[in-house]
Scaffold this motif. Structure first.
Motif, PDB file in Angstrom:
ATOM      1  N   VAL A 412       0.858  -1.241  -0.084  1.00  0.00           N
ATOM      2  CA  VAL A 412       0.023   0.108  -0.002  1.00  0.00           C
ATOM      3  C   VAL A 412       1.044   1.127  -0.074  1.00  0.00           C
ATOM      4  CG1 VAL A 412      -1.990   1.296   1.150  1.00  0.00           C
ATOM      5  CG2 VAL A 412      -1.625  -1.353   1.230  1.00  0.00           C
ATOM      6  N   GLU A 413       0.590   2.056  -1.056  1.00  0.00           N
ATOM      7  CA  GLU A 413       1.438   3.315  -1.109  1.00  0.00           C
ATOM      8  C   GLU A 413       0.839   4.567  -1.119  1.00  0.00           C
ATOM      9  OE1 GLU A 413       4.226   1.917  -4.006  1.00  0.00           O
ATOM     10  OE2 GLU A 413       2.887   1.824  -5.288  1.00  0.00           O
ATOM     11  N   ARG A 414       1.161   5.674  -1.028  1.00  0.00           N
ATOM     12  CA  ARG A 414       0.645   6.709  -1.640  1.00  0.00           C
ATOM     13  C   ARG A 414       1.213   7.407  -3.024  1.00  0.00           C
ATOM     14  NH1 ARG A 414      -2.799   9.651   1.777  1.00  0.00           N
ATOM     15  NH2 ARG A 414      -2.926  10.943   0.220  1.00  0.00           N
ATOM     16  N   GLU A 415       0.487   8.155  -3.512  1.00  0.00           N
ATOM     17  CA  GLU A 415       0.760   8.871  -4.820  1.00  0.00           C
ATOM     18  C   GLU A 415       1.815   9.600  -4.365  1.00  0.00           C
ATOM     19  OE1 GLU A 415      -1.672   8.750  -8.799  1.00  0.00           O
ATOM     20  OE2 GLU A 415      -2.169  10.512  -7.031  1.00  0.00           O
ATOM     21  N   PRO A 416       2.782  10.336  -5.309  1.00  0.00           N
ATOM     22  CA  PRO A 416       3.430  11.366  -4.812  1.00  0.00           C
ATOM     23  C   PRO A 416       2.876  12.726  -4.167  1.00  0.00           C
ATOM     24  CG  PRO A 416       4.189  10.852  -7.089  1.00  0.00           C
ATOM     25  CD  PRO A 416       2.764   9.929  -6.581  1.00  0.00           C
ATOM     26  N   ALA A 417       3.507  13.139  -3.077  1.00  0.00           N
ATOM     27  CA  ALA A 417       2.974  14.201  -2.426  1.00  0.00           C
ATOM     28  C   ALA A 417       1.959  15.120  -3.294  1.00  0.00           C
ATOM     29  CB  ALA A 417       4.030  14.854  -1.704  1.00  0.00           C
ATOM     30  N   SER A 418       0.858  15.573  -2.583  1.00  0.00           N
ATOM     31  CA  SER A 418      -0.157  16.137  -3.414  1.00  0.00           C
ATOM     32  C   SER A 418       0.289  17.650  -3.932  1.00  0.00           C
ATOM     33  CB  SER A 418      -1.584  16.555  -2.584  1.00  0.00           C
ATOM     34  OG  SER A 418      -2.111  15.354  -2.534  1.00  0.00           O
ATOM     35  N   SER A 419       1.250  18.430  -3.060  1.00  0.00           N
ATOM     36  CA  SER A 419       1.750  19.661  -3.478  1.00  0.00           C
ATOM     37  C   SER A 419       2.645  19.438  -4.602  1.00  0.00           C
ATOM     38  CB  SER A 419       2.335  20.076  -2.150  1.00  0.00           C
ATOM     39  OG  SER A 419       3.647  19.243  -1.807  1.00  0.00           O
ATOM     40  N   LEU A 420       3.440  18.442  -4.745  1.00  0.00           N
ATOM     41  CA  LEU A 420       4.255  18.055  -5.960  1.00  0.00           C
ATOM     42  C   LEU A 420       3.300  17.608  -7.107  1.00  0.00           C
ATOM     43  CD1 LEU A 420       6.926  17.736  -7.446  1.00  0.00           C
ATOM     44  CD2 LEU A 420       6.863  15.299  -6.535  1.00  0.00           C
ATOM     45  N   LYS A 421       2.545  16.939  -7.065  1.00  0.00           N
ATOM     46  CA  LYS A 421       1.469  16.531  -8.036  1.00  0.00           C
ATOM     47  C   LYS A 421       1.033  17.670  -8.581  1.00  0.00           C
ATOM     48  CE  LYS A 421      -2.077  13.401  -9.345  1.00  0.00           C
ATOM     49  NZ  LYS A 421      -2.810  14.139  -9.970  1.00  0.00           N
ATOM     50  N   LYS A 422       0.419  18.706  -7.661  1.00  0.00           N
ATOM     51  CA  LYS A 422      -0.206  20.233  -8.045  1.00  0.00           C
ATOM     52  C   LYS A 422       0.518  20.896  -8.977  1.00  0.00           C
ATOM     53  CE  LYS A 422      -3.553  20.682  -4.405  1.00  0.00           C
ATOM     54  NZ  LYS A 422      -3.888  21.331  -3.278  1.00  0.00           N
ATOM     55  N   LEU A 423       1.782  20.849  -8.679  1.00  0.00           N
ATOM     56  CA  LEU A 423       3.117  21.587  -9.345  1.00  0.00           C
ATOM     57  C   LEU A 423       3.308  20.815 -10.574  1.00  0.00           C
ATOM     58  CD1 LEU A 423       5.381  22.393  -6.415  1.00  0.00           C
ATOM     59  CD2 LEU A 423       4.080  24.237  -7.611  1.00  0.00           C
ATOM     60  N   LEU A 424       3.139  19.621 -10.637  1.00  0.00           N
ATOM     61  CA  LEU A 424       3.599  19.238 -11.903  1.00  0.00           C
ATOM     62  C   LEU A 424       2.687  19.059 -12.903  1.00  0.00           C
ATOM     63  CD1 LEU A 424       5.552  15.879 -10.518  1.00  0.00           C
ATOM     64  CD2 LEU A 424       6.423  17.247 -11.951  1.00  0.00           C
ATOM     65  N   ASP A 425       1.279  19.004 -12.148  1.00  0.00           N
ATOM     66  CA  ASP A 425       0.283  19.163 -13.169  1.00  0.00           C
ATOM     67  C   ASP A 425      -0.121  20.281 -13.706  1.00  0.00           C
ATOM     68  OD1 ASP A 425      -0.191  16.372 -12.816  1.00  0.00           O
ATOM     69  OD2 ASP A 425      -1.917  16.476 -11.317  1.00  0.00           O
ATOM     70  N   ALA A 426       0.499  21.474 -13.235  1.00  0.00           N
ATOM     71  CA  ALA A 426       0.076  22.882 -13.508  1.00  0.00           C
ATOM     72  C   ALA A 426       1.004  23.293 -14.880  1.00  0.00           C
ATOM     73  CB  ALA A 426       0.318  23.932 -12.388  1.00  0.00           C
ATOM     74  N   VAL A 427       2.163  22.753 -15.063  1.00  0.00           N
ATOM     75  CA  VAL A 427       3.374  23.062 -15.806  1.00  0.00           C
ATOM     76  C   VAL A 427       2.849  23.039 -17.371  1.00  0.00           C
ATOM     77  CG1 VAL A 427       5.578  22.258 -16.713  1.00  0.00           C
ATOM     78  CG2 VAL A 427       5.134  22.478 -14.318  1.00  0.00           C
ATOM     79  N   VAL A 428       2.181  21.849 -17.756  1.00  0.00           N
ATOM     80  CA  VAL A 428       1.782  21.624 -19.286  1.00  0.00           C
ATOM     81  C   VAL A 428       0.845  22.291 -19.725  1.00  0.00           C
ATOM     82  CG1 VAL A 428       1.190  19.746 -20.770  1.00  0.00           C
ATOM     83  CG2 VAL A 428       2.740  19.217 -19.076  1.00  0.00           C
ATOM     84  N   PRO A 429      -0.267  22.646 -19.042  1.00  0.00           N
ATOM     85  CA  PRO A 429      -1.254  23.601 -19.470  1.00  0.00           C
ATOM     86  C   PRO A 429      -0.749  25.143 -19.624  1.00  0.00           C
ATOM     87  CG  PRO A 429      -2.170  22.263 -17.654  1.00  0.00           C
ATOM     88  CD  PRO A 429      -0.695  22.053 -17.728  1.00  0.00           C
ATOM     89  N   ILE A 430       0.033  25.444 -18.839  1.00  0.00           N
ATOM     90  CA  ILE A 430       0.781  26.945 -18.932  1.00  0.00           C
ATOM     91  C   ILE A 430       1.855  26.846 -20.251  1.00  0.00           C
ATOM     92  CG2 ILE A 430       2.359  28.524 -17.934  1.00  0.00           C
ATOM     93  CD1 ILE A 430       1.626  27.534 -15.094  1.00  0.00           C
ATOM     94  N   VAL A 431       2.381  25.892 -20.323  1.00  0.00           N
ATOM     95  CA  VAL A 431       3.366  25.905 -21.548  1.00  0.00           C
ATOM     96  C   VAL A 431       2.605  25.759 -22.874  1.00  0.00           C
ATOM     97  CG1 VAL A 431       5.131  24.568 -22.738  1.00  0.00           C
ATOM     98  CG2 VAL A 431       5.056  24.610 -20.356  1.00  0.00           C
ATOM     99  N   ASP A 432       1.527  24.846 -22.813  1.00  0.00           N
ATOM    100  CA  ASP A 432       0.810  24.964 -23.925  1.00  0.00           C
ATOM    101  C   ASP A 432      -0.080  26.068 -24.405  1.00  0.00           C
ATOM    102  OD1 ASP A 432       1.204  22.383 -24.258  1.00  0.00           O
ATOM    103  OD2 ASP A 432      -0.514  21.311 -23.401  1.00  0.00           O
ATOM    104  N   SER A 433      -0.515  26.975 -23.381  1.00  0.00           N
ATOM    105  CA  SER A 433      -1.190  28.194 -23.606  1.00  0.00           C
ATOM    106  C   SER A 433      -0.049  29.160 -23.984  1.00  0.00           C
ATOM    107  CB  SER A 433      -1.514  28.583 -22.275  1.00  0.00           C
ATOM    108  OG  SER A 433      -2.183  29.962 -22.322  1.00  0.00           O
ATOM    109  N   ALA A 434       1.291  29.051 -23.453  1.00  0.00           N
ATOM    110  CA  ALA A 434       1.967  30.290 -23.848  1.00  0.00           C
ATOM    111  C   ALA A 434       2.376  29.821 -25.533  1.00  0.00           C
ATOM    112  CB  ALA A 434       3.437  30.121 -23.199  1.00  0.00           C
TER     113      ALA A 434
END
Length: 652
Positions: A412-434
């Motif tokens: 039983v394991e947790r996903e990568p810490a939510s704060s990191l996951k939020k940061l990682l998930d935020a990057v691609v949409p910002i890049v795509d928009s730019a």
């Protein structure tokens, strides 16, 4: 298949290669199957099928076994047919008519589910002119956990097939076998009513064959047999005595005088066929009698085939195996306080469950497959999960012990810490928009080189993201290094008074010389690039500055040290995989649970990618929300610095 031709041992008897009216073709069918040949086993025979205008055919049946990290795992049932046909289309149309009954027989002998057999490829066996027709249906191979199943004795399969092709009533028995096959496909908890429906149809198909066999064995007429069962055959007002005889033979012979099972099966069938019972009532009757009906129909088929007594007894002793009802159920408690226990973006708190094969042990013809269960917790950051027990639900065969799962089989394991996951998930949409904001701008040769370099950096970021998701943070360091080097180049380009896109041209020039191509070609190609740059007023630096002098590289010095070790295969990163069990023992773990190390490499990737984007947007004129960019970089820096202060090695 011809009822007069029995399978022969010779695999190529009567097979030709190519002539004026056609050629030899090979057609391969596959079916999901819980009936399994042993790895070293299989069956081969030759048959003649004049009823569908085919010359002798060679048929091979076997189970596809795969070697998964030195563990033999059974996959699909394969039936291969080779023979003569006028064209590939004729072979694909006709050969399956011979192959599918073999798959049907395999399921009957093992008494377990075999799925529909479908064509996966076909081709002209011999190339008379240097070319051959070929066809393939792209169906994904079986992967993942191995469902329950059983092996069987090939001699039993051969005996059943030989007997079937020689029995007088094989068309009627064949229809019964196909319905028996459909019943096995529906044999699961909740599917008893459908399985019983097919079994009843099979029993009805067998009835006349059973009557004919009784008449042949006892040398009596059908009317005499009817009178023995108390029926009047000479009353014109009661002309349906043959139908009544069929019902009484089903009850007394096929169902062996088991009146309660017969009546329950008949009631369920009539209720379903005529719509006179609700489905829950049909299901209630089916649950009460389906298992016994399986036994009676199977015995009737085996008896009609006139198999040798020893084989008949063994086949009758094989109970139908339910391979679809197995369910693993986890019980535990969600711990912690949060208004909504679900992870952000999720509707419910949940476990992402995956099951893999841990080991395979063979004892004779039996294979014991041990699985490893991995559950990833997807909840609110303040909500944890405590496992209490993992149970297995399903249908137990007679004498079978309940399935048990030990603690050693569960992770039983947790996903990568939510704060990191939020940061990682935020990057691609910002890049795509730019990038999209600059979609209408045209490129020069130099700016295109720079854009491609940016794309390489983005690819490195996504590789890091994927490796973190796969619990491989150590392996992400090499891709992080590539991303940081690209970000360093863009930092140098964007520096006031810097080389701008000329640096990208220099990168391209260095790349050409590094390919090891012909010296004259390299010189000519480099001259072309420099001439184009000069014509576009692009100043190309004479050399590349050291990326290690950049701010982004120096700010991630610890990560770059790890990256250097990871990229060179040095032992320095191996210790990050080692978890000490006690003072004497340590274990190497290829996958690592999320922790400070994951936070370190993930946050560094966010810092590098967003820094790269900031420089690229200035150079390309892209629109980007710089305030948001700055906030995300600050959050990533905070997480990065916090992780760097903690123990990066796996906990004991």
């Amino acid at each position: 298949m011809s009822t007069n031709d029995q399978p022969q041992a010779s695999p190529t008897s009567g097979l030709s290669t190519s002539d004026a009216d056609g050629s030899d073709y090979t057609v391969v069918l596959q079916a999901t199957s819980s009936a399994r040949f042993l790895p070293e086993g299989g069956w081969e025979l030759s048959v003649h099928a004049p009823e569908i205008d085919l010359r002798p055919l060679r048929i091979r049946a076997f189970t596809r076994w795969v070697d998964d990290q030195s563990k033999p795992l059974p996959r699909e049932l394969v039936v291969e047919v080779r023979g003569h046909a006028s064209s590939l289309d004729e072979a694909v149309a006709k050969f399956p008519n011979v192959a599918r009954p073999i798959a049907n027989m395999v399921g009957f002998v093992a008494n377990v589910r075999v799925g529909p057999a479908g064509v996966v490829l076909a081709y002209e066996t011999f190339a008379s002119s240097g070319e051959r027709d070929y066809l393939q249906v792209f169906i994904a191979d079986e992967r993942g956990p191995v469902p329950p199943g059983r092996s069987f004795e090939v001699q039993h399969l051969e005996a059943v097939c030989v007997a079937f092709m020689g029995v007088a009533d094989n068309e009627r028995i064949g229809r019964a076998l196909r319905h028996y096959e459909l019943a096995l496909r529906e044999w699961c908890i909740g599917g008893e009513w459908l399985a019983l429906n097919y079994l009843w149809i099979a029993a009805e198909n067998l009835t006349k064959a059973v009557i004919r066999k009784i008449i042949a064995r006892t040398d009596v007429s059908e009317e005499s047999l009817a009178r023995e069962h108390g029926l009047v055959t000479d009353d014109p007002n009661r002309p349906r005595w043959r139908d009544l005889l069929g019902a009484r033979i089903r009850a007394s012979v096929i169902f062996q005088g088991d009146a309660s099972t017969y009546q329950a099966a008949k009631t369920a069938s009539d209720g379903l066929e005529h719509g006179i019972l609700e489905l829950n009532a049909v299901a209630k009757h089916a649950i009460a009698c389906a298992d016994k009906t399986f036994k009676y129909v199977r015995r009737a088929i085996v008896d009609l085939l006139d198999l040798p007594e020893g084989i008949a007894e063994k086949l009758n002793d094989v109970a139908p195996m339910d391979v679809q009802s197995l369910r693993k159920v986890v019980r535990g408690r969600l711990t912690g306080v949060a208004e909504d226990p679900a992870e952000e973006g999720e509707r419910y708190p949940r476990l992402v469950w995956s099951s893999g094969v841990d080991s395979v042990v063979r004892e004779g013809s039996a294979f014991m497959i041990m699985h490893r269960e991995r559950m990833t917790v997807r909840t609110h950051p303040e909500i944890g999960f405590r496992l209490e027990r993992l149970g297995v639900h399903g249908r137990l065969e007679s004498g079978q012990a309940p399935v048990q799962i030990s603690d050693e089989e569960i992770v039983v394991e947790r996903e990568p810490a939510s704060s990191l996951k939020k940061l990682l998930d935020a990057v691609v949409p910002i890049v795509d928009s730019a990038v999209e904001s600059g979609g209408e701008r045209s490129h020069t040769q130099a700016s295109l080189f720079a854009f491609n370099l940016f794309g390489q950096g983005m690819s490195c970021f996504q590789a890091v993201q994927q490796l973190i998701t796969s619990f491989l943070p150590v392996e992400a360091f090499a891709n992080l290094q590539g991303l940081v080097l690209v970000a360093a180049r863009f930092e140098q380009m964007a520096t006031s008074g810097g080389p701008r896109f000329g640096l990208a041209v220099r990168e391209a020039l260095e790349a050409i010389s590094g390919f090891g191509a012909d010296a004259e070609y390299v010189a000519n190609r480099q001259s072309e690039l420099l001439a184009t740059a000069d014509a576009q007023n692009v100043v190309v630096p004479s050399r590349l500055a050291d990326p290690k002098d950049s701010l982004i590289y120096r700010s991630l010095d610890l990560e770059m040290s790890f990256a250097k070790w990871a990229a060179s295969g040095a032992y320095g990163t191996a210790g990050l995989h080692v978890r000490r069990v006690d003072s004497q023992k340590a274990g190497f773990h290829t996958k690592l649970s999320p922790g400070p190390l994951t936070d370190l490499v993930g946050s560094a990737a966010v810092i590098a990618m967003l820094t790269l984007l900031g420089h690229a947007s200035s150079l390309f004129g892209w629109r980007v929300d710089r305030d948001r960019l700055s906030r995300l970089v600050s959050q990533a820096r905070e997480l990065n610095e916090s992780a760097a202060q903690l123990d990066l090695y796996p906990p004991d």
